[in-house]
Design an enzyme around this catalytic site. Structure first.
Site, PDB file in Angstrom:
ATOM      1  CG  ASP A  24      -2.233   0.778   0.932  1.00 41.56           C
ATOM      2  OD1 ASP A  24      -2.321   1.459  -0.113  1.00 41.56           O
ATOM      3  OD2 ASP A  24      -3.161   0.717   1.764  1.00 41.56           O
ATOM      4  CG  ASP A  25      -1.053   4.996  -0.672  1.00 43.47           C
ATOM      5  OD1 ASP A  25      -1.578   4.254   0.180  1.00 43.47           O
ATOM      6  OD2 ASP A  25      -1.673   5.965  -1.183  1.00 43.47           O
ATOM      7  CG  ASP A  41      -3.602   8.196   8.711  1.00 46.27           C
ATOM      8  OD1 ASP A  41      -3.585   8.263   9.948  1.00 46.27           O
ATOM      9  OD2 ASP A  41      -3.884   9.183   8.015  1.00 46.27           O
TER      10      ASP A  41
END
Ligand SMILES: O=P(O)(O)OC[C@H]1O[C@H](OP(=O)(O)OP(=O)(O)O)[C@H](O)[C@@H]1O
Ligand SMILES: Nc1nc2[nH]cnc2c(=O)[nH]1
Ligand SMILES: [Mg+2]
Length: 163
Positions: free
Chosen positions: A92-93, A96
């Site tokens: 994934d980028d 969070d």
């Protein structure tokens, strides 16, 4: 969760992203993966760059959505995979709050999970990341931005004087 929790911005250019993904690949190059599972949509571009560096051709997706711009909503899983992730690289980028990562980890518990960027709440959920940023920092990706005209400084200052 509300967008107000973001007090800072970290802007990533295409060049920076490419350098960061390549740096992450240096930590992965000794491993052998069956394939890559990209978490859409943010994981797609890092996954494509990683696939090129590691010479991986088999790429699958987990399609999941959590945010509408900076507003976090419920998790919407649109597509999963039919294996537990053993031997696969999951990409994934960013992580969070870790809500997305937690869900995908349940789906692929044996995958090796990497993100390019990570915030402290989500960091324990991924096996590897390249850059850690503060929890109150919003990461701006190049695919969400465009080039815009900026007024010369002297004009901005004069306008400020008039106000
Ligand atoms: O750790 P969390 O708080 O769950 O946030 C991280 C997730 O949020 C973003 O995806 P988003 O839901 O915005 O969808 P997108 O990838 O399609 O932009 C990002 O790409 C991660 O997948
Ligand atoms: N672009 C972007 N998407 C996110 N989704 C959750 N956190 C972030 C962030 O910092 N930037
Ligand atoms: Mg995403």
């Amino acid at each position: 969760m509300s967008a107000n929790r973001y007090q800072q911005h970290f802007t990533v250019s295409w060049d920076q992203l490419h350098r960061d993904v390549r740096a992450l690949c240096h930590q992965l190059v000794e491993r052998d993966f069956k394939g890559i599972v990209a978490i859409t949509r943010g994981g797609l571009i890092p996954a494509a760059l990683i696939a090129r560096e590691l010479n991986v051709r088999l790429i699958d997706t987990v399609c999941i959505k959590s945010y509408e711009h900076k507003e976090q909503g419920g998790l919407d899983v649109m597509k999963g995979v039919d294996h537990d992730g053993e031997g696969w690289l999951l990409v994934d980028d960013l992580v969070d709050t870790g809500k997305t990562a937690r869900k995908v980890r349940e789906m692929l518990p044996k995958a090796h999970f990497v993100t390019v960027y990570a915030k402290p709440e989500g960091r324990p959920l991924v096996d590897q990341c390249l850059t850690e940023v503060a929890q109150d920092c919003w990461i701006q990706f190049p695919w969400d931005m465009g080039i815009a005209y900026v007024q010369p400084l002297v004009e901005q200052v004069r306008k400020g004087d008039d106000a």
